[in-house]
Design a protein around this motif. Structure first.
Motif, PDB file in Angstrom:
ATOM      1  N   ILE A 165       0.836  -1.210   0.000  1.00 14.19           N
ATOM      2  CA  ILE A 165       0.000   0.000   0.000  1.00 14.19           C
ATOM      3  C   ILE A 165       0.865   1.252   0.000  1.00 14.19           C
ATOM      4  N   LEU A 166       1.905   1.253   0.815  1.00 17.13           N
ATOM      5  CA  LEU A 166       2.814   2.400   0.859  1.00 17.13           C
ATOM      6  C   LEU A 166       3.511   2.602  -0.484  1.00 17.13           C
ATOM      7  N   LEU A 167       3.935   1.510  -1.105  1.00 17.52           N
ATOM      8  CA  LEU A 167       4.590   1.595  -2.413  1.00 17.52           C
ATOM      9  C   LEU A 167       3.633   2.156  -3.463  1.00 17.52           C
ATOM     10  N   SER A 168       2.391   1.711  -3.444  1.00 13.83           N
ATOM     11  CA  SER A 168       1.439   2.227  -4.435  1.00 13.83           C
ATOM     12  C   SER A 168       1.178   3.716  -4.232  1.00 13.83           C
ATOM     13  N   LEU A 169       1.151   4.160  -2.995  1.00 14.10           N
ATOM     14  CA  LEU A 169       0.985   5.601  -2.741  1.00 14.10           C
ATOM     15  C   LEU A 169       2.197   6.393  -3.219  1.00 14.10           C
ATOM     16  N   VAL A 170       3.387   5.888  -2.957  1.00 18.09           N
ATOM     17  CA  VAL A 170       4.611   6.588  -3.361  1.00 18.09           C
ATOM     18  C   VAL A 170       4.743   6.609  -4.877  1.00 18.09           C
ATOM     19  N   ILE A 171       4.390   5.514  -5.531  1.00 19.46           N
ATOM     20  CA  ILE A 171       4.487   5.449  -6.990  1.00 19.46           C
ATOM     21  C   ILE A 171       3.455   6.363  -7.659  1.00 19.46           C
ATOM     22  N   GLY A 172       2.271   6.434  -7.092  1.00 19.15           N
ATOM     23  CA  GLY A 172       1.218   7.257  -7.680  1.00 19.15           C
ATOM     24  C   GLY A 172       1.337   8.738  -7.381  1.00 19.15           C
ATOM     25  N   LEU A 173       2.150   9.085  -6.386  1.00 20.38           N
ATOM     26  CA  LEU A 173       2.257  10.479  -5.960  1.00 20.38           C
ATOM     27  C   LEU A 173       2.707  11.448  -7.053  1.00 20.38           C
TER      28      LEU A 173
END
Length: 93
Positions: free
Chosen positions: A14-22
């Motif tokens: 979840i954290l990775l998806s947030l960082v990638i989408g930011l």
């Protein structure tokens, strides 16, 4: 695999998806805000005016950050395989 390990993997995903989408989402917000200010100043209220610049800016940022994004996903995938594979071999023995 314990519940704690599975929870940690999901939290990391979840954290990775947030960082990638930011970067892409932040670009959309900034371009949208700039176009909204431009429309308010010029009193040009065309609804379709904001879509094309936003899409172009988002695609440009996506192409720019794609190598970094792929690197992050590969690192996460390697981490998952390193953590899950030993547990699979232990449980089958």
């Amino acid at each position: 695999m314990t519940a704690d390990q599975a929870t940690e993997l999901m939290r990391s995903a979840i954290l990775l998806s947030l960082v990638i989408g930011l970067p892409v989402m932040l670009t959309a917000v900034i371009v949208g805000l700039a176009i909204s200010i431009f429309q308010a100043v010029t009193q040009l209220q065309d609804q379709t005016l904001s879509f094309v610049p936003k899409i172009i800016a988002m695609m440009a940022v996506l192409l720019f950050v794609l190598p970094w994004t792929l690197e992050q996903v590969v690192e996460y995938s390697q981490e998952v395989f390193e953590n899950v594979a030993p547990n699979l071999t232990q449980s089958s023995s």
